[in-house]
Write an enzyme that holds these catalytic residues in place. Structure first.
Site, PDB file in Angstrom:
ATOM      1  N   GLY A  55      -0.351   8.732   3.182  1.00 20.50           N
ATOM      2  CA  GLY A  55       0.673   9.609   3.746  1.00 20.50           C
ATOM      3  C   GLY A  55       1.851   8.788   4.252  1.00 20.50           C
ATOM      4  O   GLY A  55       2.542   8.171   3.452  1.00 20.50           O
ATOM      5  N   SER A 122      -2.346   2.954  -0.139  1.00 17.16           N
ATOM      6  CA  SER A 122      -0.983   3.436  -0.034  1.00 17.16           C
ATOM      7  C   SER A 122      -0.485   3.239   1.403  1.00 17.16           C
ATOM      8  O   SER A 122      -0.504   2.120   1.898  1.00 17.16           O
ATOM      9  CB  SER A 122      -0.935   4.894  -0.496  1.00 17.16           C
ATOM     10  OG  SER A 122       0.358   5.289  -0.821  1.00 17.16           O
ATOM     11  N   TRP A 123      -0.059   4.280   2.096  1.00 19.61           N
ATOM     12  CA  TRP A 123       0.274   4.125   3.517  1.00 19.61           C
ATOM     13  C   TRP A 123      -0.931   3.570   4.267  1.00 19.61           C
ATOM     14  O   TRP A 123      -0.777   2.760   5.192  1.00 19.61           O
ATOM     15  CB  TRP A 123       0.728   5.446   4.123  1.00 19.61           C
ATOM     16  CG  TRP A 123       0.517   5.510   5.611  1.00 19.61           C
ATOM     17  CD1 TRP A 123      -0.384   6.275   6.281  1.00 19.61           C
ATOM     18  CD2 TRP A 123       1.230   4.755   6.615  1.00 19.61           C
ATOM     19  NE1 TRP A 123      -0.298   6.044   7.638  1.00 19.61           N
ATOM     20  CE2 TRP A 123       0.688   5.112   7.865  1.00 19.61           C
ATOM     21  CE3 TRP A 123       2.252   3.810   6.569  1.00 19.61           C
ATOM     22  CZ2 TRP A 123       1.143   4.571   9.075  1.00 19.61           C
ATOM     23  CZ3 TRP A 123       2.700   3.253   7.767  1.00 19.61           C
ATOM     24  CH2 TRP A 123       2.158   3.639   8.992  1.00 19.61           C
ATOM     25  N   ASP A 276       1.536   2.384 -11.503  1.00 19.42           N
ATOM     26  CA  ASP A 276       1.741   3.096 -10.238  1.00 19.42           C
ATOM     27  C   ASP A 276       3.235   3.340 -10.053  1.00 19.42           C
ATOM     28  O   ASP A 276       4.011   2.411  -9.842  1.00 19.42           O
ATOM     29  CB  ASP A 276       1.176   2.251  -9.095  1.00 19.42           C
ATOM     30  CG  ASP A 276       1.147   2.992  -7.761  1.00 19.42           C
ATOM     31  OD1 ASP A 276       1.954   3.918  -7.578  1.00 19.42           O
ATOM     32  OD2 ASP A 276       0.317   2.616  -6.910  1.00 19.42           O
ATOM     33  N   HIS A 304      -1.346   5.744  -9.404  1.00 18.11           N
ATOM     34  CA  HIS A 304      -1.418   5.494  -7.963  1.00 18.11           C
ATOM     35  C   HIS A 304      -2.684   6.019  -7.294  1.00 18.11           C
ATOM     36  O   HIS A 304      -3.201   5.399  -6.377  1.00 18.11           O
ATOM     37  CB  HIS A 304      -0.192   6.142  -7.295  1.00 18.11           C
ATOM     38  CG  HIS A 304      -0.144   5.972  -5.811  1.00 18.11           C
ATOM     39  ND1 HIS A 304       0.143   4.763  -5.210  1.00 18.11           N
ATOM     40  CD2 HIS A 304      -0.348   6.867  -4.796  1.00 18.11           C
ATOM     41  CE1 HIS A 304       0.121   4.913  -3.890  1.00 18.11           C
ATOM     42  NE2 HIS A 304      -0.164   6.171  -3.612  1.00 18.11           N
TER      43      HIS A 304
END
Length: 324
Positions: A55, A122-123, A276, A304
């Site tokens: 996120g 990711s985040w 990605d 991703h």
């Protein structure tokens, strides 16, 4: 940025462990008026691992429990402030990177864990690195996927037209939501709508924000991928936008790479999709080159998302290896 982990499937996805239910669920009161949902799965006396979702605002899903051998690991999952089963929903008050880093430590202390492996994508990979840099003595190892380090260049790639050159039809829809005069700063333009007084506009722009990212998450989106739910989209879009417009609340652009010396000794495993579009591979390579204790696996046919079969299989293998 977010991760999408679907349920079911065949082929390499069989590498995932079977579905599992938590042995404990709780809501922890945090400073600033937030309540954070925390669950634990696997062995109560197993090797501890904490899962940091993407996120910001993505929340955890049941599928995320399945990367850890339940006979070996005590897996701790939680929904970060403002999303998932945490409350208040979609709130950006007292919601910064450093609030989240402090929450991770509070969870560790509450659960009586001395050191743990940190698993994030990711985040969640960015947050894992920042947490480890702040508390290196508490981190046994890091397992990261789809590397994101909250730099201006990464945000410009995804919200400034770079990724849009590969997905032009979807990009036209995303940027077409705002007048042409505002398209030079789409994060700012969306911020004004996501935090405006018009609730209908908030929902509309939240769905567009989440839909743009969802469209690019996997290598082959297939037919009818659709948009995330309205409730999910609102938390996801507001929280992501809040963090991005504030540069992740970092001291300076490039802070994650600046401070890699603090965790040079910690073992790290990086799994990255070759295609990605959300977090391009050059960031993962740069991280690996700055981190003596790391190993990078580039998954040849993957985008991703955590649900990409090659990424799922690689991450399960990583956790099996670290567990030994």
């Amino acid at each position: 940025m977010k991760e999408n982990l679907g349920q079911g499937g065949t082929g390499p996805r069989s590498a995932l462990y079977p579905p599992i239910e938590p042995f404990r669920q709780q809501l922890l009161d945090m400073p600033g008026g937030h309540r954070v949902y925390v669950e634990q799965c696997g062995r109560p006396d197993g090797e501890p691992v904490v899962v940091l979702h993407g996120g910001p605002g993505g929340g955890c899903s049941p599928g995320m429990r399945r990367f850890f051998d339940p006979k070996r690991y005590r897996a701790v999952l939680f929904d970060q402030r403002g999303c998932g089963r945490s409350s208040p929903h979609a709130s950006v008050e007292n919601n910064t990177t450093w609030d989240l880093v402090a929450d991770i430590e509070r969870i560790r202390v509450d659960l009586g864990i001395e050191r743990w492996t940190v698993f994030g994508g990711s985040w969640g990979a960015c947050l894992a690195l920042l947490y480890a840099q702040a508390h290196p003595e508490r981190v046994e190892a890091l397992a990261l996927r789809g590397v994101f380090t909250m730099t201006r260049a990464e945000l410009d790639w995804f919200y400034g037209g770079g990724a849009g050159r590969f997905w032009p039809a979807q990009w036209r829809v995303f940027e077409g939501m705002v007048p042409e005069a505002e398209r030079g700063d789409l994060i700012g333009a969306y911020h004004r709508r996501l935090f405006g007084e018009d609730a209908e506009a908030q929902g509309r722009f939240a769905r567009a924000w989440a839909g743009w990212e969802s469209a690019l998450a996997v290598l082959d989106p297939g037919e009818g991928r659709g948009y995330p739910s309205s409730s999910y989209s609102l938390a996801f879009a507001r929280l992501e936008n809040h963090y991005f417009i504030n540069g992740g609340f970092l001291e300076e652009d490039g802070q994650v790479m600046r401070d890699m010396g603090r965790i040079a000794h910690i073992p790290g495993r990086i799994v990255q999709g070759r295609y990605d579009m959300i977090c391009p591979p050059h960031t993962a390579l740069a991280l690996h080159e700055a981190w003596p204790g790391s190993r990078l696996e580039m998954v040849a046919t993957a985008g991703h998302a955590l649900s990409e079969p090659g990424i799922s299989a690689a991450l399960v293998a990583v956790m099996d290896e670290l567990g030994r």
